[in-house]
Design an enzyme around this catalytic site. Structure first.
Site, PDB file in Angstrom:
ATOM      1  N   LYS A 205     -54.827 -35.269  11.763  1.00 49.01           N
ATOM      2  CA  LYS A 205     -53.704 -35.315  10.824  1.00 49.01           C
ATOM      3  C   LYS A 205     -52.398 -35.282  11.620  1.00 49.01           C
ATOM      4  O   LYS A 205     -52.301 -34.597  12.646  1.00 49.01           O
ATOM      5  CB  LYS A 205     -53.795 -34.113   9.883  1.00 49.01           C
ATOM      6  CG  LYS A 205     -52.804 -34.128   8.724  1.00 49.01           C
ATOM      7  CD  LYS A 205     -53.072 -32.954   7.787  1.00 49.01           C
ATOM      8  CE  LYS A 205     -52.161 -32.920   6.576  1.00 49.01           C
ATOM      9  NZ  LYS A 205     -52.465 -31.791   5.674  1.00 49.01           N
TER      10      LYS A 205
ATOM     11  N   SER B 276     -52.985 -33.093   0.869  1.00 50.28           N
ATOM     12  CA  SER B 276     -52.128 -33.901   1.708  1.00 50.28           C
ATOM     13  C   SER B 276     -52.819 -34.584   2.877  1.00 50.28           C
ATOM     14  O   SER B 276     -52.267 -35.520   3.449  1.00 50.28           O
ATOM     15  CB  SER B 276     -50.991 -33.031   2.239  1.00 50.28           C
ATOM     16  OG  SER B 276     -51.499 -32.016   3.078  1.00 50.28           O
TER      17      SER B 276
ATOM     18  N   SER C 266     -55.403 -28.824   0.778  1.00 45.77           N
ATOM     19  CA  SER C 266     -55.182 -30.148   1.377  1.00 45.77           C
ATOM     20  C   SER C 266     -56.306 -30.698   2.235  1.00 45.77           C
ATOM     21  O   SER C 266     -56.225 -31.845   2.668  1.00 45.77           O
ATOM     22  CB  SER C 266     -53.897 -30.155   2.189  1.00 45.77           C
ATOM     23  OG  SER C 266     -52.809 -30.376   1.325  1.00 45.77           O
TER      24      SER C 266
HETATM   25  N1  GLN Z   1     -51.306 -29.762  -3.146  1.00 47.16           N
HETATM   26  C1  GLN Z   1     -50.815 -28.569  -2.515  1.00 47.16           C
HETATM   27  C2  GLN Z   1     -49.341 -28.689  -2.281  1.00 47.16           C
HETATM   28  O1  GLN Z   1     -48.811 -29.676  -2.616  1.00 47.16           O
HETATM   29  C3  GLN Z   1     -51.560 -28.303  -1.244  1.00 47.16           C
HETATM   30  C4  GLN Z   1     -50.931 -28.788  -0.009  1.00 47.16           C
HETATM   31  C5  GLN Z   1     -51.630 -28.362   1.239  1.00 47.16           C
HETATM   32  O2  GLN Z   1     -52.676 -27.724   1.207  1.00 47.16           O
HETATM   33  N2  GLN Z   1     -51.003 -28.688   2.368  1.00 47.16           N
HETATM   34  O3  GLN Z   1     -48.710 -27.799  -1.772  1.00 47.16           O
END
Ligand code: GLN
Length: 493
Positions: free
Chosen positions: A79, A154, A178
């Protein structure tokens, strides 16, 4: 010859047998990327030439001495918020365009020591804020199962790269789901280890008390290999647990050499709270069937009550925005990436123009919300309250784990949604994190694994264990995959 798009375990066997070389695997990943990338756009900054050279070294090592490491010669992607020395790390943000990291994350050093071949970085929601990978400054990634849909986020690029068979393994980061949520949407395995198991040194911080790096793979066994390689204490991360590297791979088999089973295990099923944020019937059904498979194999179930999970999303979005507003203050045009001077001149104007031009809408929204939640007069009402909810949630889970060994629930209330479907409704996007954020708020390990389809879209089963019981989570996931074939179908890209 082995399928060059196989699992890491299959590829290792083929490498050991001399049926393929590590260079062949990089070439196969490259060819697959050329074929599917125009449609899915999972990768940022591929490094095929460098990867090929590193693969040749791996082949030499193996020829000279055989290989003791499971990951030696296996291609992997990272990532774009996990830094690698001399490589770009944009976090899919304009503000980090042109930046190159002067150092490597601890996980990158450990991967390289294990001989894994890093072939590319992956697309993500900007600074890991989002659930769809649409918040990337460099364009959305598409779901390999349906190109009209999002891969989740994400870490959507990592999930899509594994789902599309470019590589067998990827790293992502999970702050509120995410890794697990895109794994669910993309039909692959994704795990968030216990908070502190994997070093955050070199992970660009979003919400430091929640962030955790973890693996994507097609099987729990491959995920175990990866987690074992990257975990363990790191003096560079003050929140890293004083524990040695995990040895979860060993926990997948019994002393007699068979596969671990679930006989005698008690699975906790959270009592429906009437507040399940639109749990779709298809998802509910697949998860129920998955639990029935484990029961048929000798597991018991019991109902557990997690009454404070209904405040989880609210607490999560206060904690993560507060921490993000502080963590992202460092992106000011002075130390990293892009600088925009603006016509007025002066350092304050430079900060303002840089941040206005460099950050996307969702990142700005979170910085504003977080700054507000931390401001004098509001801190007690918001941030402190959220931290109190965290304590109550921790107690909920402690109590639940007195009655059960592991908790099973959906990863996400729904399957992958259409690109653009939720872009104008951030709240709807936030509410869908209901099943994932609790594990982050309490630091517990969680995994999502494929458990079938609803209207041709993958559904994820989530297993959450008590903190430190990463091996248990992987063992149950592996046992499930021995009993089912839900991890085998591939998208017809
Ligand atoms: N969907 C969650 C957010 O928008 C999780 C994001 C994450 O785990 N980085 O914060």
């Amino acid at each position: 010859m082995a399928d060059p798009l196989g699992t890491a375990a299959e590829l290792r066997a083929a490498l050991d047998a001399g049926a393929v070389s590590a260079v062949d695997l990089v070439d196969a990943a490259h060819a697959r990327a050329d074929a599917v990338e125009p449609q899915i756009k999972a990768l940022l900054h591929p490094r095929w030439e460098a990867a090929r050279a590193e693969a040749a070294e791996s082949d030499d090592r193996r020829a000279a001495a055989g290989s003791a490491s499971n990951l030696d010669g296996i291609p992997i992607v990272l990532k774009d918020n996990i830094v690698q020395r001399d490589e770009p790390a944009t976090c899919a943000s304009r503000i980090l365009e042109g930046y190159r990291s002067p150092f490597s994350a601890t996980v990158v050093d450990r991967l390289r020591e294990a001989g894994a071949i890093i072939v590319a970085r992956t697309n993500m929601d900007e600074f890991a804020m989002g659930s769809s990978t649409e918040n990337s400054a460099f364009g959305a990634t598409r779901n390999p199962w349906d190109l009209e849909r999002v891969p989740g986020g994400s870490s959507g690029g990592s999930a899509a790269a594994v789902a599309a068979g470019i590589v067998p393994l990827a790293l992502g980061s999970d702050t509120g789901g995410s890794i697990r949520q895109p794994a669910s949407f993309s039909g692959v395995v994704g795990m968030k280890p216990t908070y502190g198991r994997v070093s955050r040194f070199g992970l660009v911080a979003f919400a430091s008390s929640l962030d955790q790096i973890g693996p994507f793979a097609r099987t729990a066994e491959d995920a175990a290999w990866l987690v074992d390689a990257i975990s363990g204490h790191d003096p560079h991360d003050s929140t890293s647990l004083p524990e040695p590297a995990l040895a979860t791979t060993a926990a997948l088999t019994t002393p007699g050499g068979g596969h671990a089973d679930v006989a005698g295990l008690t699975i906790g099923i959270p009592r429906a709270s009437g507040d399940q944020a639109g749990l779709s019937p298809g998802v509910e059904e697949r998860v129920r069937e998955a639990v029935a498979v484990l029961e048929a194999a000798g597991a018991k179930t019991c109902e557990v009550s997690l009454p404070h999970t209904r405040y989880g999303v609210a607490a999560y979005y206060l904690v993560c925005t507060a921490e993000a507003s502080s963590n992202l203050a460092r992106f000011d045009g002075v130390r990293y990436g892009r600088r925009v001077e603006g016509p007025e001149g002066g350092i304050t104007a430079m900060y303002e123009y840089t941040r206005a031009a460099g950050f996307g809408d969702e990142v700005k929204r979170r910085i504003l919300l977080g700054t507000y939640a931390l401001s004098a007069g509001y801190y007690d009402a918001y941030y402190r309250k959220a931290q109190q909810v965290r304590t109550l949630l921790r107690r909920d889970f402690e109590q639940a784990f007195e009655a059960c060994d592991i908790i099973a629930m959906p990863t996400v209330p729904e399957t992958a949604f259409r690109v653009g479907e939720k872009s104008d409704d951030p709240l709807a996007m936030y509410l869908a994190d209901i099943f994932t954020v609790s594990a982050n708020l309490v630091g517990a390990p969680g995994i999502s694994l494929p458990c079938g389809f609803d209207q041709d879209l993958p559904v994820g089963l989530q297993l959450v264990g008590p903190p430190l019981e990463d091996a248990r989570v992987l063992r149950v996931a592996h046992a499930f995959q021995q009993l089912t074939r839900h991890h085998e179908p591939r998208p017809s890209l």
